[in-house]
Design a protein around this motif. Sequence first.
Motif, mmCIF file in Angstrom:
data_model
loop_
_atom_site.group_PDB
_atom_site.id
_atom_site.type_symbol
_atom_site.label_atom_id
_atom_site.label_comp_id
_atom_site.label_asym_id
_atom_site.label_seq_id
_atom_site.Cartn_x
_atom_site.Cartn_y
_atom_site.Cartn_z
ATOM 1 N N ARG A 15 17.430 17.451 -3.406
ATOM 2 C CA ARG A 15 17.938 18.829 -3.507
ATOM 3 C C ARG A 15 16.759 19.793 -3.405
ATOM 4 N N SER A 55 21.023 20.732 -11.484
ATOM 5 C CA SER A 55 22.303 20.180 -11.021
ATOM 6 C C SER A 55 23.048 19.569 -12.189
ATOM 7 N N MET A 56 24.372 19.631 -12.130
ATOM 8 C CA MET A 56 25.210 18.875 -13.051
ATOM 9 C C MET A 56 26.067 17.898 -12.234
ATOM 10 N N ARG A 57 26.966 18.447 -11.394
ATOM 11 C CA ARG A 57 27.936 17.636 -10.655
ATOM 12 C C ARG A 57 27.287 16.720 -9.620
ATOM 13 N N THR A 58 26.339 17.253 -8.866
ATOM 14 C CA THR A 58 25.745 16.457 -7.786
ATOM 15 C C THR A 58 25.033 15.242 -8.355
ATOM 16 N N LEU A 72 31.702 25.333 -8.079
ATOM 17 C CA LEU A 72 31.133 25.335 -9.432
ATOM 18 C C LEU A 72 29.594 25.175 -9.366
ATOM 19 N N HIS A 80 25.205 22.454 2.129
ATOM 20 C CA HIS A 80 25.552 21.578 0.990
ATOM 21 C C HIS A 80 26.648 20.607 1.483
HETATM 22 N N1 CP Z 1 28.651 22.064 -6.891
HETATM 23 C C1 CP Z 1 27.448 21.572 -7.228
HETATM 24 O O1 CP Z 1 26.638 21.173 -6.361
HETATM 25 O O2 CP Z 1 27.227 21.490 -8.559
HETATM 26 P P1 CP Z 1 25.811 21.201 -9.231
HETATM 27 O O3 CP Z 1 24.883 22.322 -8.812
HETATM 28 O O4 CP Z 1 26.063 21.176 -10.702
HETATM 29 O O5 CP Z 1 25.294 19.890 -8.736
#
Ligand code: CP
Length: 320
Positions: free
Chosen positions: A110, A47-50, A275, A147
């Motif tokens: 996650r 993950s980045m954003r989450t 993304l 999600h």
């Molecule tokens: N959109 C999203 O969940 O991004 P990550 O997988 O980077 O968390």
Amino acid sequence: MKNFISVSDVPNIDAIIKKALQYKSNPLMDVKLGKGKRLVMVFLNPSMRTRLSTQIAASNLGMESTVFNVNNEGWAIEFEDSVMMNGDSVEHIKDVAPIFGQYFDVLAVRTFPLLKNKNEDYREHCLNQFIKYSGLPVISLESATLHPLQSFSDLITIQETIKPTKKPKVVLTWAPHIKPLPQCVANSFAQWMGAWGKADFVITCPIGYELDKKFSTNAQISHNQIEALKDADFVYAKNWSSYSQYGQMPSVDTQWMVTSEKMKVTNQARIMHCLPVRRNVEIGDDVLDNPTSLITQQAGNRVWAAQTILADILNTNFQP
Ligand code: CP
């Protein structure tokens, strides 16, 4: 709410969107709410954003947060009950989850699907084992089928972009990809759009990529992408693997990529994607680099979505 697993945990979507936009205007307005409370974010997948947005959200509420990347940093966890653990798994979720319960107040997790067995993935066994054995309020950071934090953020983004005089047409379009991806984002977006009910909602995909009906009952389904895109106000592009031929890619028609040429049939639609996006595979550079793109705004709104859910969970579970 006790847990946040899907839109079903949300009593009033408009109320949480309003709250999220209040946090966006004033991020620290509840900075004392989470004082002395600890959040653990357990990642079985990248993950980045989450990860980053949820950490910022916790910080804005005065909570401490810890990230635990199981695959890189922890022992491999067994999720099936009554198995002889003579394989790769080192410890059982029954033994691991209660320890999170000893150290932390809220658990976020996650757990992606394996995309091998539909029944296994769609029963959400890993997520349910965390709920069952941790004894903590649980937030989904993306599960085998849904999600919800992403969809909440998507709806915040639509709400703040919408023209108040017109019921918007929102189109979720399948887009090509180089490998099979989960159906989570598409399932979840369809479920939230259905529950919100304030848009004409269309899903367009090639034959063989129809989603599970239980998530898409309120959507019009079209196999003609250009027909579907006509007069759209929002176009959400996303790849997903087949639900009927579970986890497979029955065909990959690269003509389904979203291009500026196709966007011409829309009502100057804004483009959305959760993304990460494969540029020039799912969506062309010419669309993503256009001012009509909402992708950065969507990712930014992840903070306010997570903050709203964390605040609700703190209020429900810990306030006197
Ligand atoms: N959109 C999203 O969940 O991004 P990550 O997988 O980077 O968390």
